[in-house]
Design a protein around this motif. Structure first.
Motif, PDB file in Angstrom:
ATOM      1  N   PHE A  78       0.832  -1.208   0.000  1.00 38.57           N
ATOM      2  CA  PHE A  78       0.000   0.000   0.000  1.00 38.57           C
ATOM      3  C   PHE A  78       0.865   1.255   0.000  1.00 38.57           C
ATOM      4  O   PHE A  78       1.932   1.298   0.608  1.00 38.57           O
ATOM      5  N   ALA A  79       0.375   2.270  -0.699  1.00 40.51           N
ATOM      6  CA  ALA A  79       1.080   3.551  -0.761  1.00 40.51           C
ATOM      7  C   ALA A  79       0.069   4.666  -0.988  1.00 40.51           C
ATOM      8  O   ALA A  79      -1.011   4.442  -1.540  1.00 40.51           O
ATOM      9  N   ASP A  80       0.407   5.866  -0.551  1.00 45.08           N
ATOM     10  CA  ASP A  80      -0.384   7.052  -0.884  1.00 45.08           C
ATOM     11  C   ASP A  80       0.174   7.616  -2.187  1.00 45.08           C
ATOM     12  O   ASP A  80       1.391   7.779  -2.326  1.00 45.08           O
ATOM     13  N   VAL A  81      -0.703   7.913  -3.127  1.00 48.23           N
ATOM     14  CA  VAL A  81      -0.249   8.437  -4.421  1.00 48.23           C
ATOM     15  C   VAL A  81      -1.091   9.643  -4.811  1.00 48.23           C
ATOM     16  O   VAL A  81      -2.257   9.765  -4.431  1.00 48.23           O
ATOM     17  N   VAL A  82      -0.493  10.542  -5.579  1.00 48.22           N
ATOM     18  CA  VAL A  82      -1.222  11.650  -6.186  1.00 48.22           C
ATOM     19  C   VAL A  82      -1.582  11.224  -7.598  1.00 48.22           C
ATOM     20  O   VAL A  82      -0.705  10.855  -8.377  1.00 48.22           O
ATOM     21  N   ASN A  83      -2.852  11.259  -7.899  1.00 45.18           N
ATOM     22  CA  ASN A  83      -3.306  10.878  -9.242  1.00 45.18           C
ATOM     23  C   ASN A  83      -3.700  12.143  -9.993  1.00 45.18           C
ATOM     24  O   ASN A  83      -4.645  12.818  -9.616  1.00 45.18           O
ATOM     25  N   HIS A  84      -2.983  12.435 -11.051  1.00 41.03           N
ATOM     26  CA  HIS A  84      -3.255  13.644 -11.841  1.00 41.03           C
ATOM     27  C   HIS A  84      -4.257  13.379 -12.955  1.00 41.03           C
ATOM     28  O   HIS A  84      -4.578  14.276 -13.722  1.00 41.03           O
ATOM     29  N   LEU A  85      -4.743  12.170 -13.047  1.00 42.12           N
ATOM     30  CA  LEU A  85      -5.654  11.832 -14.128  1.00 42.12           C
ATOM     31  C   LEU A  85      -6.843  11.067 -13.567  1.00 42.12           C
ATOM     32  O   LEU A  85      -6.729   9.900 -13.208  1.00 42.12           O
ATOM     33  N   SER A  86      -7.966  11.748 -13.460  1.00 45.27           N
ATOM     34  CA  SER A  86      -9.189  11.143 -12.943  1.00 45.27           C
ATOM     35  C   SER A  86     -10.347  11.990 -13.436  1.00 45.27           C
ATOM     36  O   SER A  86     -10.153  13.069 -13.986  1.00 45.27           O
ATOM     37  N   SER A  87     -11.566  11.510 -13.252  1.00 43.94           N
ATOM     38  CA  SER A  87     -12.712  12.297 -13.688  1.00 43.94           C
ATOM     39  C   SER A  87     -13.033  13.382 -12.655  1.00 43.94           C
ATOM     40  O   SER A  87     -12.717  13.258 -11.470  1.00 43.94           O
ATOM     41  N   LYS A  88     -13.654  14.439 -13.125  1.00 45.63           N
ATOM     42  CA  LYS A  88     -14.049  15.514 -12.210  1.00 45.63           C
ATOM     43  C   LYS A  88     -15.017  14.999 -11.148  1.00 45.63           C
ATOM     44  O   LYS A  88     -14.939  15.372  -9.980  1.00 45.63           O
ATOM     45  N   LYS A  89     -15.937  14.123 -11.573  1.00 46.32           N
ATOM     46  CA  LYS A  89     -16.919  13.597 -10.626  1.00 46.32           C
ATOM     47  C   LYS A  89     -16.250  12.809  -9.515  1.00 46.32           C
ATOM     48  O   LYS A  89     -16.586  12.964  -8.336  1.00 46.32           O
ATOM     49  N   LEU A  90     -15.289  11.960  -9.880  1.00 45.00           N
ATOM     50  CA  LEU A  90     -14.615  11.143  -8.871  1.00 45.00           C
ATOM     51  C   LEU A  90     -13.815  12.013  -7.917  1.00 45.00           C
ATOM     52  O   LEU A  90     -13.854  11.816  -6.701  1.00 45.00           O
ATOM     53  N   LEU A  91     -13.099  13.011  -8.452  1.00 43.54           N
ATOM     54  CA  LEU A  91     -12.318  13.888  -7.594  1.00 43.54           C
ATOM     55  C   LEU A  91     -13.207  14.695  -6.656  1.00 43.54           C
ATOM     56  O   LEU A  91     -12.860  14.925  -5.492  1.00 43.54           O
ATOM     57  N   GLU A  92     -14.363  15.111  -7.147  1.00 38.25           N
ATOM     58  CA  GLU A  92     -15.300  15.840  -6.293  1.00 38.25           C
ATOM     59  C   GLU A  92     -15.823  14.935  -5.189  1.00 38.25           C
ATOM     60  O   GLU A  92     -15.975  15.360  -4.042  1.00 38.25           O
ATOM     61  N   ARG A  93     -16.107  13.678  -5.524  1.00 41.05           N
ATOM     62  CA  ARG A  93     -16.612  12.728  -4.529  1.00 41.05           C
ATOM     63  C   ARG A  93     -15.542  12.409  -3.494  1.00 41.05           C
ATOM     64  O   ARG A  93     -15.830  12.281  -2.318  1.00 41.05           O
ATOM     65  N   MET A  94     -14.295  12.299  -3.954  1.00 44.46           N
ATOM     66  CA  MET A  94     -13.201  11.993  -3.036  1.00 44.46           C
ATOM     67  C   MET A  94     -12.804  13.209  -2.200  1.00 44.46           C
ATOM     68  O   MET A  94     -12.388  13.077  -1.053  1.00 44.46           O
ATOM     69  N   GLY A  95     -12.906  14.392  -2.806  1.00 43.42           N
ATOM     70  CA  GLY A  95     -12.506  15.598  -2.099  1.00 43.42           C
ATOM     71  C   GLY A  95     -11.003  15.835  -2.116  1.00 43.42           C
ATOM     72  O   GLY A  95     -10.504  16.716  -1.417  1.00 43.42           O
ATOM     73  N   THR A  96     -10.268  15.064  -2.912  1.00 42.40           N
ATOM     74  CA  THR A  96      -8.813  15.189  -2.990  1.00 42.40           C
ATOM     75  C   THR A  96      -8.321  14.423  -4.208  1.00 42.40           C
ATOM     76  O   THR A  96      -9.032  13.557  -4.728  1.00 42.40           O
ATOM     77  N   ASN A  97      -7.117  14.759  -4.670  1.00 40.10           N
ATOM     78  CA  ASN A  97      -6.526  13.966  -5.749  1.00 40.10           C
ATOM     79  C   ASN A  97      -5.482  12.997  -5.206  1.00 40.10           C
ATOM     80  O   ASN A  97      -4.723  12.396  -5.961  1.00 40.10           O
ATOM     81  N   ILE A  98      -5.439  12.847  -3.892  1.00 42.43           N
ATOM     82  CA  ILE A  98      -4.554  11.870  -3.266  1.00 42.43           C
ATOM     83  C   ILE A  98      -5.327  10.568  -3.034  1.00 42.43           C
ATOM     84  O   ILE A  98      -6.386  10.583  -2.412  1.00 42.43           O
ATOM     85  N   PHE A  99      -4.807   9.488  -3.559  1.00 42.77           N
ATOM     86  CA  PHE A  99      -5.397   8.180  -3.337  1.00 42.77           C
ATOM     87  C   PHE A  99      -4.657   7.533  -2.161  1.00 42.77           C
ATOM     88  O   PHE A  99      -3.531   7.046  -2.317  1.00 42.77           O
TER      89      PHE A  99
END
Length: 219
Positions: A96-117
């Motif tokens: 397991f690792a924390d990663v920054v994802n620069h490629l995702s949908s706007k809807k998913l990022l809004e639902r997550m509230g962050t671009n860090i997975f």
């Protein structure tokens, strides 16, 4: 090493459907490396990447249920690959690792509230006397939509997410490593996801709806 070959309630590789897949893909006349690659490709491309499938239900973390659903997010797909590898006596564990994802949908990022997975999941496979990383998360169809070459695994080199997409744009950054685990750390993952993604992790009756493939295609 026996811990990385053991069956658990989550890594339930004696399940009939999992054994059928293993028996279909496994070749006794080839190497462990080639068999591991074949199982990796099966999980990568047959199991649809679906971050919206994340729920607190244990089925989200149980290999046989993930296989039955035909979809899952990164940790789900890593659990299934681990089960398939252990079913043919190849040691495997979860990383397991924390990663920054620069490629995702706007809807998913809004639902997550962050671009860090947080607690992004992958597999560590023991081949040729060493551990090597395999990451079967994004299926080839989604990669094509996103303009990213599908992540390959050769059994010799660590297979992590590409740093750049086809256009040369930065794609993924690893921030923190959380080590490896012989089994799915269910309680730990739920604690972290509930903290970081309260709007994404819901009960089954409130499961998030969405299709990342369609969302990426429309953007």
């Amino acid at each position: 090493m026996k811990n990385y070959l053991a069956e658990t309630s989550f890594i339930d590789y004696s399940n009939t459907e999992i054994k059928e897949i293993s028996n279909t893909i496994y070749s006794p006349n080839t190497s462990d490396t080639d068999n591991a690659i074949a199982l990796y490709l099966y999980v990568r491309d047959t199991i649809k990447y679906d971050p919206y499938s994340l729920t607190p239900n244990t089925s989200c973390f149980t290999a046989s249920e993930i296989l039955k659903a035909g979809k899952g997010y990164c940790v789900s797909k890593a659990i299934l690959l681990t089960a398939l590898l252990r079913s043919i006596n190849i040691p495997a564990r979860l990383g397991f690792a924390d990663v920054v994802n620069h490629l995702s949908s706007k809807k998913l990022l809004e639902r997550m509230g962050t671009n860090i997975f947080y607690y992004h999941g992958y597999v560590e496979v023991f081949l040729n006397d060493r551990w090597v990383i395999a990451t079967p998360a994004f299926d080839s169809n989604l990669c094509e939509i996103a303009g990213i070459p599908p992540l390959e695994f050769d059994g010799k080199n660590d297979s992590k997410f590409q740093k750049f997409n086809d256009a040369g744009n930065q794609y993924m950054e690893y921030l923190n490593e959380h080590g490896s685990f012989p089994d799915a750390p269910y309680d730990l993952l739920l604690e972290k996801y509930a903290h970081y993604y309260p709007a994404l992790v819901k009960s089954d009756s409130e499961a998030s709806s969405g299709d990342l493939h369609l969302e990426m295609g429309s953007e």
